[in-house]
Design a protein around this motif. Structure first.
Motif, PDB file in Angstrom:
ATOM      1  N   THR A   1       0.821  -1.217   0.000  1.00  8.58           N
ATOM      2  CA  THR A   1       0.000   0.000   0.000  1.00  8.58           C
ATOM      3  C   THR A   1       0.852   1.264   0.000  1.00  8.58           C
ATOM      4  OG1 THR A   1      -0.151  -0.012   2.406  1.00  8.58           O
ATOM      5  CG2 THR A   1      -1.886  -1.160   1.187  1.00  8.58           C
ATOM      6  N   SER A   2       2.152   1.118   0.194  1.00  7.74           N
ATOM      7  CA  SER A   2       3.072   2.246   0.028  1.00  7.74           C
ATOM      8  C   SER A   2       4.464   1.672  -0.122  1.00  7.74           C
ATOM      9  CB  SER A   2       3.013   3.213   1.216  1.00  7.74           C
ATOM     10  OG  SER A   2       3.839   2.754   2.261  1.00  7.74           O
ATOM     11  N   ALA A   3       5.440   2.542  -0.408  1.00  2.02           N
ATOM     12  CA  ALA A   3       6.820   2.093  -0.592  1.00  2.02           C
ATOM     13  C   ALA A   3       7.535   1.897   0.736  1.00  2.02           C
ATOM     14  CB  ALA A   3       7.578   3.106  -1.451  1.00  2.02           C
ATOM     15  N   GLU A   4       6.894   2.272   1.829  1.00  2.00           N
ATOM     16  CA  GLU A   4       7.547   2.152   3.139  1.00  2.00           C
ATOM     17  C   GLU A   4       7.722   0.695   3.527  1.00  2.00           C
ATOM     18  OE1 GLU A   4       5.519   4.367   6.213  1.00  2.00           O
ATOM     19  OE2 GLU A   4       5.246   6.020   4.794  1.00  2.00           O
ATOM     20  N   GLN A   5       8.862   0.410   4.167  1.00  5.04           N
ATOM     21  CA  GLN A   5       9.108  -0.936   4.690  1.00  5.04           C
ATOM     22  C   GLN A   5       7.985  -1.316   5.648  1.00  5.04           C
ATOM     23  OE1 GLN A   5      10.952  -3.482   4.591  1.00  5.04           O
ATOM     24  NE2 GLN A   5      12.270  -3.116   2.992  1.00  5.04           N
ATOM     25  N   GLY A   6       7.476  -2.535   5.538  1.00  2.00           N
ATOM     26  CA  GLY A   6       6.460  -2.990   6.472  1.00  2.00           C
ATOM     27  C   GLY A   6       5.076  -2.411   6.231  1.00  2.00           C
ATOM     28  N   ALA A   7       4.875  -1.732   5.104  1.00  2.00           N
ATOM     29  CA  ALA A   7       3.548  -1.177   4.803  1.00  2.00           C
ATOM     30  C   ALA A   7       2.531  -2.312   4.683  1.00  2.00           C
ATOM     31  CB  ALA A   7       3.594  -0.385   3.502  1.00  2.00           C
ATOM     32  N   SER A   8       1.270  -2.004   4.994  1.00  2.00           N
ATOM     33  CA  SER A   8       0.228  -3.024   4.881  1.00  2.00           C
ATOM     34  C   SER A   8       0.063  -3.417   3.405  1.00  2.00           C
ATOM     35  CB  SER A   8      -1.090  -2.496   5.449  1.00  2.00           C
ATOM     36  OG  SER A   8      -1.432  -1.285   4.811  1.00  2.00           O
ATOM     37  N   THR A   9      -0.553  -4.566   3.198  1.00  2.00           N
ATOM     38  CA  THR A   9      -0.686  -5.102   1.842  1.00  2.00           C
ATOM     39  C   THR A   9      -2.135  -5.505   1.546  1.00  2.00           C
ATOM     40  OG1 THR A   9      -0.175  -7.346   2.579  1.00  2.00           O
ATOM     41  CG2 THR A   9       1.677  -6.009   1.772  1.00  2.00           C
ATOM     42  N   LEU A  10      -2.428  -5.594   0.265  1.00  2.00           N
ATOM     43  CA  LEU A  10      -3.666  -6.194  -0.225  1.00  2.00           C
ATOM     44  C   LEU A  10      -3.273  -7.315  -1.173  1.00  2.00           C
ATOM     45  CD1 LEU A  10      -5.617  -2.988  -1.336  1.00  2.00           C
ATOM     46  CD2 LEU A  10      -6.111  -4.331   0.707  1.00  2.00           C
ATOM     47  N   ILE A  11      -4.223  -8.147  -1.537  1.00  2.00           N
ATOM     48  CA  ILE A  11      -4.031  -9.057  -2.662  1.00  2.00           C
ATOM     49  C   ILE A  11      -4.645  -8.383  -3.885  1.00  2.00           C
ATOM     50  CG2 ILE A  11      -4.527 -11.343  -3.610  1.00  2.00           C
ATOM     51  CD1 ILE A  11      -2.735 -11.349  -1.075  1.00  2.00           C
ATOM     52  N   GLU A  12      -3.908  -8.385  -4.980  1.00  2.00           N
ATOM     53  CA  GLU A  12      -4.432  -7.816  -6.228  1.00  2.00           C
ATOM     54  C   GLU A  12      -4.816  -8.939  -7.182  1.00  2.00           C
ATOM     55  OE1 GLU A  12      -5.344  -4.842  -7.224  1.00  2.00           O
ATOM     56  OE2 GLU A  12      -5.893  -5.696  -9.178  1.00  2.00           O
TER      57      GLU A  12
ATOM     58  N   THR B   1      -1.745 -16.880   1.381  1.00  2.00           N
ATOM     59  CA  THR B   1      -0.967 -17.904   2.114  1.00  2.00           C
ATOM     60  C   THR B   1       0.410 -18.120   1.494  1.00  2.00           C
ATOM     61  OG1 THR B   1      -1.722 -19.798   0.783  1.00  2.00           O
ATOM     62  CG2 THR B   1      -3.110 -19.129   2.670  1.00  2.00           C
ATOM     63  N   LEU B   2       0.679 -17.528   0.317  1.00  2.00           N
ATOM     64  CA  LEU B   2       1.910 -17.859  -0.403  1.00  2.00           C
ATOM     65  C   LEU B   2       3.135 -17.102   0.101  1.00  2.00           C
ATOM     66  CD1 LEU B   2       0.611 -18.037  -4.100  1.00  2.00           C
ATOM     67  CD2 LEU B   2       1.241 -19.950  -2.605  1.00  2.00           C
ATOM     68  N   GLY B   3       2.935 -16.042   0.856  1.00  2.00           N
ATOM     69  CA  GLY B   3       4.069 -15.272   1.346  1.00  2.00           C
ATOM     70  C   GLY B   3       4.865 -14.599   0.241  1.00  2.00           C
ATOM     71  N   LEU B   4       4.186 -14.097  -0.778  1.00  2.00           N
ATOM     72  CA  LEU B   4       4.874 -13.469  -1.910  1.00  2.00           C
ATOM     73  C   LEU B   4       5.474 -12.124  -1.500  1.00  2.00           C
ATOM     74  CD1 LEU B   4       2.140 -14.072  -4.655  1.00  2.00           C
ATOM     75  CD2 LEU B   4       4.260 -15.376  -4.345  1.00  2.00           C
ATOM     76  N   GLU B   5       6.551 -11.768  -2.162  1.00  2.00           N
ATOM     77  CA  GLU B   5       7.156 -10.450  -1.967  1.00  2.00           C
ATOM     78  C   GLU B   5       6.181  -9.380  -2.485  1.00  2.00           C
ATOM     79  OE1 GLU B   5      10.256  -8.050  -0.732  1.00  2.00           O
ATOM     80  OE2 GLU B   5      10.151 -10.236  -0.574  1.00  2.00           O
ATOM     81  N   PRO B   6       5.837  -8.372  -1.662  1.00  2.00           N
ATOM     82  CA  PRO B   6       4.884  -7.353  -2.146  1.00  2.00           C
ATOM     83  C   PRO B   6       5.424  -6.566  -3.332  1.00  2.00           C
ATOM     84  CG  PRO B   6       5.098  -7.267   0.240  1.00  2.00           C
ATOM     85  CD  PRO B   6       6.183  -8.183  -0.253  1.00  2.00           C
ATOM     86  N   VAL B   7       4.529  -6.241  -4.240  1.00  2.00           N
ATOM     87  CA  VAL B   7       4.853  -5.382  -5.377  1.00  2.00           C
ATOM     88  C   VAL B   7       4.590  -3.931  -4.963  1.00  2.00           C
ATOM     89  CG1 VAL B   7       4.173  -4.734  -7.725  1.00  2.00           C
ATOM     90  CG2 VAL B   7       4.305  -7.160  -7.067  1.00  2.00           C
ATOM     91  N   VAL B   8       5.596  -3.095  -5.108  1.00  2.00           N
ATOM     92  CA  VAL B   8       5.465  -1.669  -4.790  1.00  2.00           C
ATOM     93  C   VAL B   8       5.284  -0.897  -6.092  1.00  2.00           C
ATOM     94  CG1 VAL B   8       6.596   0.340  -3.778  1.00  2.00           C
ATOM     95  CG2 VAL B   8       6.926  -1.934  -2.751  1.00  2.00           C
ATOM     96  N   HIS B   9       4.171  -0.201  -6.214  1.00  2.00           N
ATOM     97  CA  HIS B   9       3.957   0.645  -7.395  1.00  2.00           C
ATOM     98  C   HIS B   9       4.497   2.037  -7.092  1.00  2.00           C
ATOM     99  CE1 HIS B   9       1.742  -2.333  -9.547  1.00  2.00           C
ATOM    100  NE2 HIS B   9       0.820  -2.447  -8.618  1.00  2.00           N
ATOM    101  N   ARG B  10       5.508   2.426  -7.854  1.00  2.00           N
ATOM    102  CA  ARG B  10       6.117   3.742  -7.628  1.00  2.00           C
ATOM    103  C   ARG B  10       5.514   4.741  -8.598  1.00  2.00           C
ATOM    104  NH1 ARG B  10      10.192   2.826  -4.139  1.00  2.00           N
ATOM    105  NH2 ARG B  10      10.936   0.657  -4.073  1.00  2.00           N
ATOM    106  N   ARG B  11       4.998   5.800  -8.033  1.00  2.00           N
ATOM    107  CA  ARG B  11       4.372   6.833  -8.863  1.00  2.00           C
ATOM    108  C   ARG B  11       5.436   7.488  -9.749  1.00  2.00           C
ATOM    109  NH1 ARG B  11       0.167  11.314  -6.572  1.00  2.00           N
ATOM    110  NH2 ARG B  11       0.343  12.759  -8.303  1.00  2.00           N
ATOM    111  N   PRO B  12       5.189   7.622 -11.043  1.00  2.00           N
ATOM    112  CA  PRO B  12       6.208   8.233 -11.911  1.00  2.00           C
ATOM    113  C   PRO B  12       6.470   9.692 -11.524  1.00  2.00           C
ATOM    114  CG  PRO B  12       4.416   7.248 -13.187  1.00  2.00           C
ATOM    115  CD  PRO B  12       3.976   7.244 -11.765  1.00  2.00           C
TER     116      PRO B  12
END
Ligand code: ZN
Length: 299
Positions: A179-190, A284-295
């Motif tokens: 949900t942000s580029a910060e370390q430990g930011a909360s996540t969603l599944i997309e 449940t997969l423990g995937l590495e979060p994808v960070v979307h960086r605003r251009p």
């Protein structure tokens, strides 16, 4: 920089489907009804012809689609704007009572582009209140009206307990969305979607409001969606179909949709599931979060 991408991998690193599954399909329905037209053209509230065009799903199409899903014995996900639930409570309760998942789709189908985070949040809360009051449902999933999200939307969704979003367009496989580029930011599944797997553009025509007047044949749409279904099944991806009951609830389109579902059910190892079921598995997969960086716009 020495980092490279291993383009030989057919799936993103760490991604796998459950044992015995090689790909997945979600058949989803956005119960837009009058809301997107009222939002874009408030004056259309006085136009009986346009309002009945949008009411076709609630009065006719949803029931037909529920019969298709019942015959095929699958559960689907219905993304319902709060305004649609308020205006058509009985058929929305029938969707819920038939065992389908109810998810969030804005209040009056408001696009997020240009909205402040406070405005986005207020709309989200108003939609939640309607789904709670009319259906007694607290949704875990969200789809942005007109697929619109801002870089702030994911954090707003996570803050209000949502598990997944469906509608970003950068992948064939579900992923974990930071949900942000910060370390430990909360996540969603997309759970990604795409315009080409949305019935609106191909079928819809309202003079002066939407569509070119060229209305596709259900036979052509069935052929197009079947190609994508087969290709994504080969690739191990997620086939995320987005239909609208006022659009695809029409008779021959519903026949084409049923044939597509039959085709999906005949594919060995294809998991047909609700969006929430797929999101719960991916979590449940423990995937590495994808960070979307605003251009950053160049000078
Ligand atoms: Zn919609």
């Amino acid at each position: 920089m020495t980092e490279t991408v291993d383009w030989r991998l057919p799936m993103p690193p760490g991604f796998r489907w459950p044992d015995g599954v090689r790909a997945a399909a979600c058949f989803t329905f956005d119960v837009d009804a009058e809301s997107p037209i009222l939002y874009e053209y408030p004056e259309s509230a006085a136009w009986l012809d346009v309002m009945t065009h949008q009411a076709y799903g609630a009065r006719t199409g949803i029931a037909r689609i529920l019969r298709v899903l019942d015959r095929r014995r699958i559960r689907s996900t219905f993304f319902i704007p709060g305004y649609s639930a308020e205006r058509w409570p009985a058929i929305c309760r029938s969707i819920r009572d038939a065992g389908h998942e109810i998810a969030h789709h804005g209040y009056l189908h408001e696009g997020a582009h240009g909205a402040t985070p406070a405005v986005e949040e207020a709309r989200l809360l108003r939609g939640l209140a309607s789904l709670d009051e009319i259906l007694g449902v607290r949704p875990s999933g969200y789809r942005g009206p007109t697929w619109e999200l801002t870089y702030e939307t994911p954090a707003i969704l996570a803050r209000h307990g949502f598990v997944y979003d469906s509608g970003l367009m950068d992948a064939d496989h579900p992923y974990v969305l930071a949900t942000s580029a910060e370390q430990g930011a909360s996540t969603l599944i997309e759970l990604p979607g795409h315009w080409s797997l949305d019935d609106w553009e191909s079928y819809n025509y309202l003079p002066g409001i939407t569509g070119s007047g060229v209305i596709s044949s259900p036979a052509d749409i069935l052929a197009r969606w079947t190609l994508e279904l087969d290709a994504l099944a080969e690739e191990g991806g997620l086939f995320m179909l987005t239909n609208h009951p006022f659009v695809s609830g029409r008779a021959s389109r519903a026949v084409a949709l049923e044939r597509l579902i039959e085709r999906a059910q005949a594919i060995d190892g294809l998991w047909v599931a609700t969006a929430a079921e797929i999101a719960a598995y991916v979590a449940t997969l423990g995937l590495e979060p994808v960070v979307h960086r605003r251009p950053v716009l160049p000078d």
